[in-house]
Design an enzyme around this catalytic site. Structure first.
Site, PDB file in Angstrom:
ATOM      1  N   GLU A 195      -1.920   4.690   0.159  1.00  0.00           N
ATOM      2  CA  GLU A 195      -0.755   4.397   1.293  1.00  0.00           C
ATOM      3  C   GLU A 195      -0.216   5.972   0.926  1.00  0.00           C
ATOM      4  O   GLU A 195       0.344   5.637   2.629  1.00  0.00           O
ATOM      5  CB  GLU A 195      -0.197   2.901   0.513  1.00  0.00           C
TER       6      GLU A 195
ATOM      7  N   GLY B  19      -1.790   3.140  -3.658  1.00  0.00           N
ATOM      8  CA  GLY B  19      -0.741   3.416  -3.505  1.00  0.00           C
ATOM      9  C   GLY B  19      -0.524   5.137  -2.860  1.00  0.00           C
ATOM     10  O   GLY B  19       0.286   5.377  -2.057  1.00  0.00           O
TER      11      GLY B  19
ATOM     12  N   ALA C  50      -0.635   3.390  -7.793  1.00  0.00           N
ATOM     13  CA  ALA C  50       0.892   2.868  -8.441  1.00  0.00           C
ATOM     14  C   ALA C  50      -0.302   2.999 -10.129  1.00  0.00           C
ATOM     15  O   ALA C  50      -0.949   2.808 -10.838  1.00  0.00           O
ATOM     16  CB  ALA C  50       0.960   1.065  -8.131  1.00  0.00           C
TER      17      ALA C  50
ATOM     18  N   GLU D  95      -7.086  -2.622  -4.838  1.00  0.00           N
ATOM     19  CA  GLU D  95      -6.102  -3.253  -5.223  1.00  0.00           C
ATOM     20  C   GLU D  95      -6.571  -4.864  -5.782  1.00  0.00           C
ATOM     21  O   GLU D  95      -6.488  -5.119  -6.917  1.00  0.00           O
ATOM     22  CB  GLU D  95      -4.547  -3.398  -4.770  1.00  0.00           C
TER      23      GLU D  95
HETATM   24  N1  CO8 Z   1      -2.453   3.260 -13.362  1.00  0.00           N
HETATM   25  C1  CO8 Z   1      -2.863   3.963 -14.383  1.00  0.00           C
HETATM   26  N2  CO8 Z   1      -3.149   4.615 -15.395  1.00  0.00           N
HETATM   27  C2  CO8 Z   1      -4.036   5.270 -14.096  1.00  0.00           C
HETATM   28  C3  CO8 Z   1      -4.915   5.142 -13.182  1.00  0.00           C
HETATM   29  C4  CO8 Z   1      -3.903   3.685 -12.420  1.00  0.00           C
HETATM   30  N3  CO8 Z   1      -3.465   3.853 -11.125  1.00  0.00           N
HETATM   31  N4  CO8 Z   1      -5.507   5.570 -12.541  1.00  0.00           N
HETATM   32  C5  CO8 Z   1      -6.400   6.203 -13.691  1.00  0.00           C
HETATM   33  N5  CO8 Z   1      -5.087   6.108 -14.701  1.00  0.00           N
HETATM   34  C6  CO8 Z   1      -5.155   6.899 -16.037  1.00  0.00           C
HETATM   35  C7  CO8 Z   1      -6.508   6.182 -16.864  1.00  0.00           C
HETATM   36  O1  CO8 Z   1      -5.852   5.164 -17.586  1.00  0.00           O
HETATM   37  C8  CO8 Z   1      -6.725   6.843 -17.153  1.00  0.00           C
HETATM   38  O2  CO8 Z   1      -5.733   7.118 -18.797  1.00  0.00           O
HETATM   39  P1  CO8 Z   1      -6.463   7.398 -20.416  1.00  0.00           P
HETATM   40  O3  CO8 Z   1      -6.802   8.631 -20.312  1.00  0.00           O
HETATM   41  O4  CO8 Z   1      -5.127   7.142 -21.091  1.00  0.00           O
HETATM   42  O5  CO8 Z   1      -7.215   6.684 -20.840  1.00  0.00           O
HETATM   43  C9  CO8 Z   1      -6.963   8.868 -17.048  1.00  0.00           C
HETATM   44  O6  CO8 Z   1      -5.812   8.235 -15.656  1.00  0.00           O
HETATM   45  C10 CO8 Z   1      -7.690   9.191 -16.021  1.00  0.00           C
HETATM   46  O7  CO8 Z   1      -8.542   8.023 -16.004  1.00  0.00           O
HETATM   47  P2  CO8 Z   1      -9.786   7.670 -15.670  1.00  0.00           P
HETATM   48  O8  CO8 Z   1     -10.921   7.660 -17.548  1.00  0.00           O
HETATM   49  O9  CO8 Z   1     -10.294   5.926 -15.305  1.00  0.00           O
HETATM   50  O10 CO8 Z   1     -10.939   8.219 -14.416  1.00  0.00           O
HETATM   51  P3  CO8 Z   1     -12.414   7.793 -14.354  1.00  0.00           P
HETATM   52  O11 CO8 Z   1     -12.564   8.856 -13.361  1.00  0.00           O
HETATM   53  O12 CO8 Z   1     -12.984   7.616 -15.419  1.00  0.00           O
HETATM   54  O13 CO8 Z   1     -12.414   7.280 -13.142  1.00  0.00           O
HETATM   55  C11 CO8 Z   1     -10.807   6.358 -11.244  1.00  0.00           C
HETATM   56  C12 CO8 Z   1     -11.364   7.395 -11.601  1.00  0.00           C
HETATM   57  C13 CO8 Z   1     -12.017   5.438 -10.348  1.00  0.00           C
HETATM   58  C14 CO8 Z   1      -9.534   7.004 -10.360  1.00  0.00           C
HETATM   59  C15 CO8 Z   1      -9.766   5.374 -12.288  1.00  0.00           C
HETATM   60  O14 CO8 Z   1      -9.367   5.778 -13.391  1.00  0.00           O
HETATM   61  C16 CO8 Z   1      -9.686   3.792 -11.334  1.00  0.00           C
HETATM   62  O15 CO8 Z   1     -10.884   3.148 -11.272  1.00  0.00           O
HETATM   63  N6  CO8 Z   1      -8.503   4.265 -11.686  1.00  0.00           N
HETATM   64  C17 CO8 Z   1      -7.468   2.577 -11.296  1.00  0.00           C
HETATM   65  C18 CO8 Z   1      -7.688   2.852  -9.351  1.00  0.00           C
HETATM   66  C19 CO8 Z   1      -6.710   1.923  -8.529  1.00  0.00           C
HETATM   67  O16 CO8 Z   1      -6.853   0.757  -9.376  1.00  0.00           O
HETATM   68  N7  CO8 Z   1      -5.741   1.600  -7.901  1.00  0.00           N
HETATM   69  C20 CO8 Z   1      -4.896   0.995  -7.474  1.00  0.00           C
HETATM   70  C21 CO8 Z   1      -3.593   0.794  -8.246  1.00  0.00           C
HETATM   71  S1  CO8 Z   1      -2.729  -0.402  -8.202  1.00  0.00           S
HETATM   72  C22 CO8 Z   1      -1.983  -0.052  -6.387  1.00  0.00           C
HETATM   73  O17 CO8 Z   1      -1.903   1.138  -6.636  1.00  0.00           O
HETATM   74  C23 CO8 Z   1      -1.028  -0.687  -5.762  1.00  0.00           C
HETATM   75  C24 CO8 Z   1       0.565  -0.302  -5.115  1.00  0.00           C
HETATM   76  C25 CO8 Z   1       1.400  -0.776  -4.983  1.00  0.00           C
HETATM   77  C26 CO8 Z   1       2.371   0.090  -4.373  1.00  0.00           C
HETATM   78  C27 CO8 Z   1       2.377   1.023  -4.889  1.00  0.00           C
HETATM   79  C28 CO8 Z   1       4.289   1.609  -4.372  1.00  0.00           C
HETATM   80  C29 CO8 Z   1       3.827   3.621  -4.122  1.00  0.00           C
END
Ligand code: CO8
Length: 256
Positions: free
Chosen positions: A110, A107, A62, A130
């Site tokens: 999921e 997500g 998400a 999460e």
């Molecule tokens: N949300 C928003 N932005 C994101 C997300 C995310 N989940 N994941 C990555 N991004 C963005 C980063 O902020 C970054 O943006 P910017 O360039 O503007 O700074 C861009 O994408 C590239 O990401 P990274 O620079 O972080 O890339 P890396 O290669 O360094 O890292 C990772 C990759 C490891 C995947 C890292 O991006 C990460 O950990 N992302 C978050 C993963 C996460 O925690 N996911 C769970 C989110 S919570 C959730 O999904 C709850 C589900 C609820 C129900 C959903 C219903 C649809």
């Protein structure tokens, strides 16, 4: 054509590509709405739907920017919409294949789990991270994951937030196949083509019966299976399939 989800038709195969690569295809409201639009009516135009992601992610979860803005009521409403969307995907009459190309987190994982078959690139990475945000999976992660990989493994993944690679995902049963990254779409289409050769009616009914296995007690499920099994004997396709076998020729299915 949507901005966040691109839809292409290759014969009877529809390919929906999550297209927000700069944010790793994070599933914000707009992306989820566009995905919902793509799914609406897809059964009229395609026999199999493939869902994939552009760039280095399938979907990284998400959108955390959106999550931060939510209070409990808004979080409940949003997660319900996400859950309903994924259930609609699971319940589509046509099979859905996730062609998992990269990060498949939260997500995103999921969404992949709501698909019928998961084929992963060797570069794919999976997880339910999460817990690192002090929340829990909200669109099936605590429910579909244990059904696929077992309760102990699901607990390990959800409680640690650990990210696993494609081979590990294969070993634990989270994906059905791992292929070379360059071959991912080709392989997903091969599997789709194999399904398309079959009777559309039998495919639809088989999916329904299989989905019932996770929602029904065994006795009820077996009765449901028996009814669906018997129902297919009224189809022309079943007669054609059996005749073609006995006449040693390829069947010609018409979906009736
Ligand atoms: N949300 C928003 N932005 C994101 C997300 C995310 N989940 N994941 C990555 N991004 C963005 C980063 O902020 C970054 O943006 P910017 O360039 O503007 O700074 C861009 O994408 C590239 O990401 P990274 O620079 O972080 O890339 P890396 O290669 O360094 O890292 C990772 C990759 C490891 C995947 C890292 O991006 C990460 O950990 N992302 C978050 C993963 C996460 O925690 N996911 C769970 C989110 S919570 C959730 O999904 C709850 C589900 C609820 C129900 C959903 C219903 C649809």
């Amino acid at each position: 054509m949507g901005e966040r989800v691109k839809l292409e038709l290759d014969g009877e195969i529809a390919v929906a590509t999550l297209n927000r690569p700069e944010k790793l295809n994070a599933l914000d409201t707009k992306t989820r709405m566009e995905l919902a639009e793509v799914i609406e009516g897809i059964e009229e135009v395609a026999r199999v739907l493939i869902i994939t992601g552009s760039g280095k992610a399938f979907a990284a979860g998400a959108d955390i920017n959106e999550l931060l803005q939510r209070d409990a009521i808004k979080a409940f409403e949003a997660t319900k919409l996400g859950t309903d969307l994924f259930s609609r995907i699971e319940e589509l009459e046509i099979p859905v294949i996730a062609a998992v190309n990269g990060y498949t987190l939260g997500g995103g994982c999921e969404l992949a789990m709501a698909c019928d078959i998961r084929i992963a690139s060797e570069k794919a990475k999976f997880g339910q991270p999460e817990i690192n945000l002090a929340i829990i999976p909200g669109a099936g992660g605590t429910q579909r994951l244990p059904r696929l990989v077992g309760l102990g493994m699901a607990k390990k993944l959800v409680l640690t937030g650990e990210i696993i690679d494609a081979q590990t995902a294969l070993r634990i049963g989270l994906v059905e196949e791992v292929v070379e990254h360059e071959r991912l779409m080709e392989r997903a289409k091969e599997v789709a083509a194999k399904i398309i050769e079959k009777s559309p009616l039998a495919v639809k009914v088989a999916k329904k019966a299989l989905n019932a296995s996770i929602n029904m007690p065994l006795k009820e499920g077996l009765r449901y299976e028996a009814s669906l099994f018997a129902l297919l004997f009224s189809s022309e396709d079943a007669k054609e399939g059996m005749r073609a076998f006995l006449e040693k020729r390829k069947p010609e299915f018409r979906g009736r």
